[in-house]
Design an enzyme around this catalytic site. Structure first.
Site, PDB file in Angstrom:
ATOM      1  N   GLU A 443      -8.075  11.021 -10.341  1.00  0.00           N
ATOM      2  CA  GLU A 443      -9.182  11.750  -9.707  1.00  0.00           C
ATOM      3  C   GLU A 443     -10.410  10.845  -9.527  1.00  0.00           C
ATOM      4  O   GLU A 443     -11.547  11.280  -9.656  1.00  0.00           O
ATOM      5  CB  GLU A 443      -9.561  13.008 -10.505  1.00  0.00           C
ATOM      6  CG  GLU A 443      -8.419  13.938 -10.821  1.00  0.00           C
ATOM      7  CD  GLU A 443      -7.577  14.332  -9.617  1.00  0.00           C
ATOM      8  OE1 GLU A 443      -8.045  14.157  -8.475  1.00  0.00           O
ATOM      9  OE2 GLU A 443      -6.447  14.782  -9.813  1.00  0.00           O
ATOM     10  N   GLY A 444     -10.150   9.597  -9.230  1.00  0.00           N
ATOM     11  CA  GLY A 444     -11.227   8.615  -9.086  1.00  0.00           C
ATOM     12  C   GLY A 444     -11.419   7.895 -10.401  1.00  0.00           C
ATOM     13  O   GLY A 444     -11.853   8.494 -11.391  1.00  0.00           O
TER      14      GLY A 444
END
Length: 596
Positions: A443-444
């Site tokens: 998620e990053g």
């Protein structure tokens, strides 16, 4: 295999004493009927479900893993996972904070947030199956057409179907502008989606009748880069008009990844060969719509870090009280035993306190942000909504990166408490370390979160969002600065606020001359601001504990001790981090790549 007991007392302290959520919710017409009794009842039932149903499957699910049938391209989840999901759905847990119009219970996000902490403590791999469904629900709820809402929301809210987020491709991860998946428009308004995605959590499994994939792809003639990305709903089975599942859509799992941790979750390689999909959020507006999903996911990953920190702490504490090794340096503490329990040793205390402090700081922080989200979405005053939105935008990358970094530290320290037994799978502790590592990546990555915080959220608006949060910190410092009992907490909090202001200005000035200065400073900078946030909440919690120190409740004694440990042992990291952030980019970039 250890134990899990939901930390209800600390959750109730955060919600009722620190954040006063009942009073805050009275200002939101949607939640004005929610009181402390309702909140406590949900927490208690959530604690039972997670400790009795989910936790017993955590270790076995890790050992068994998922199984992919290369012929049918179907995935079988570990034994007991499907049955636990059926109990989860029957109890109404998926609908907790969703819109009543589509079958949700309409409870606040701040309450749902606490339940997700429990689920992640009990079984992160299992929780990832329904976990992304809430993000899919929010994305469709905000950006979908009425027809799309009617088709998908009720199924997602009930838990009958689950959702995924399909972004990453084999040749590109964070740089989504490079993605190649294509979407060809059809005469009936649908699209044929072709391409390959990797690292898709819960992309294929046997727990529900349908999986709703949200897929990023390019339309013909779309602009290059991220401006040419669109978002599509691509279900595993095409829905019939009556809501039942119809024909199989050609979006298949080609393989499941062999991973370091979270073995109980099927992380899939997904292949689409002219799979039918429907546009959501407008042509070339995919990232705008997907950011609703991604931000929800990033908050959720922070909760995964918190959940693992808590469960690791609980079990390391039990072990430290039971395991006997050597004698205390200051004299025998357990004369009836061959040796003293290892909890008498100072460094074992340090390791336990590290996990305890990081868990309690994260719990206060996450609950606060969830409450700000409730206010952003539901407060009748537009100014309040805007202020809350700014604060959530500022704090989201810190939740994702700071909490998951801390979870890696905390789970490692808790494994160390066990000594050699911590490295052995039968005790369960090594699983928490392995599971915690992914949360810093997906998620990053935490570096991406740091760049987002410093580059976009702070320098991007000349520090406006940071100044708003800083004003809250300063107001608390000024209101309590003359309280001698609080000085050991207020003084370092105020000092760090000043240092963050100066550091931000210095990095910003350097960045005007050389953009690489942002990349060089971002990671330590985020940790400094993370400590500012934790210091703010720990100081507030200390104030409450001091006011109730004579109540006879030892909870407040422990809270004060944890706060003192945080300021004495964890907060000082900021001095090193500030020096790192100020050191510039030359020490990183001056060496030619060929000379590494």
């Amino acid at each position: 295999m250890g134990q899990y007991v939901a930390p209800l007392r600390d959750m109730q302290f955060v919600l009722h004493e620190l954040l006063a959520v009942e009073g805050e919710l009275k200002h939101l017409p949607k939640y004005e009927e929610i009181d402390a009794d309702i909140i406590n009842q949900v927490l208690e039932e959530g604690g039972k479900f997670t400790s009795e149903i989910l936790f017993p499957l955590n270790h076995s699910g890790d050992r068994e893993g998922c199984h992919h049938d290369k012929v049918t391209k179907e995935v079988t989840t570990p034994k007991g996972f499907k049955e636990a999901y059926q109990q989860y759905v029957a109890a109404g847990w998926p609908a907790l904070s969703c819109d009543p119009e589509f079958g949700g219970q309409g409870l606040p996000l701040v309450l749902n947030n606490s339940f997700y902490e429990m689920m992640n403590s009990a079984n992160q791999a299992w929780t990832m199956y329904p976990g992304l469904s809430h993000g899919a629900y929010e994305c469709i709820h905000e950006h979908g057409t009425q027809e799309q809402k009617d088709t998908y929301l009720t199924k997602l809210i009930s838990g009958e179907w689950t959702g995924t987020m399909c972004l990453t491709e084999p040749h590109c991860g964070t740089d989504l502008g490079m993605l190649r998946s294509k979407a060809d428009p059809q005469a009936d308004g649908s699209y044929k989606i072709s391409g390959a995605k990797i690292f898709i959590s819960a992309g294929e499994h046997d727990m529900v009748s349908n999986i709703v994939h949200l897929v990023l792809a390019r339309l013909p003639g779309a602009p290059e880069g991220s401006k040419g990305i669109s978002l599509f709903i691509v279900p595993k089975f095409l829905p019939n008009a009556d809501g039942t599942v119809g024909a199989r859509n050609p979006i298949f799992c080609g393989a499941i990844e062999e991973k370091m941790g979270i073995h109980g979750n099927s992380t899939c390689q997904m292949n689409m060969d002219e799979a039918t999909g429907w546009l959501i959020g407008g042509p070339n507006k995919g990232l705008n719509a997907m950011f609703v999903f991604m931000n929800a996911a990033r908050l959720g990953v922070g909760m995964q870090g918190l959940g693992l920190t808590e469960i690791a702490y609980q079990n390391a504490l039990v072990y430290a009280k039971d395991r006997i090794q050597m004698r205390s340096l200051s004299g025998v503490k357990a004369p009836d035993k061959q040796a003293d329990p290892i909890i008498v040793h100072a460094d074992v205390r340090r390791m336990l306190f590290t996990a305890k402090a990081y868990a309690e700081g994260a719990r206060a922080f996450c609950s606060y942000v969830a409450l700000q989200l409730d206010k952003e979405l539901n407060h009748p005053d537009e100014t309040v909504r805007k202020d809350c939105a700014d604060e959530v935008a500022l704090l989201t990358p810190i939740i994702k990166a700071f909490i998951t970094d801390n979870a890696w530290v905390a789970t490692s320290e808790c494994m160390q408490v066990y000594g050699g037994h911590g490295f052995i799978s039968e005790w369960g502790m090594e699983q928490y370390v392995r599971d915690a590592r992914i949360n810093m990546i997906y998620e990053g990555t935490n570096t991406i979160q740091s760049l987002d915080l410093l580059g976009r959220k702070i320098l991007g608006d000349n520090g406006a969002k940071l100044r708003k949060f800083g004003a809250k910190v300063q107001a608390f410092v000024e209101a309590n600065g003359t309280n001698e009992e609080l000085s050991e907490f207020i003084t370092p909090l105020g000092e760090l606020g000043d240092k963050v202001t100066k550091l931000t200005m210095e990095v910003g000035m350097k960045a005007f001359q050389n953009a690489d200065e942002v990349g060089a400073a971002a990671v330590p900078y985020l940790r400094v601001v993370g400590h500012l946030v934790y210091s703010y909440f720990f100081a507030q919690m200390a104030k409450i504990a001091l006011e109730k120190k004579d109540s006879g409740d030892t909870f407040y004694t422990a809270k004060l001790a944890t706060t003192r440990f945080y300021f004495a042992r964890l907060y000082p990291e900021t001095a090193m981090l500030i020096r790192q952030a100020r050191s510039g980019s030359a020490n990183l970039l001056s060496l030619d790549a060929d000379l590494f």
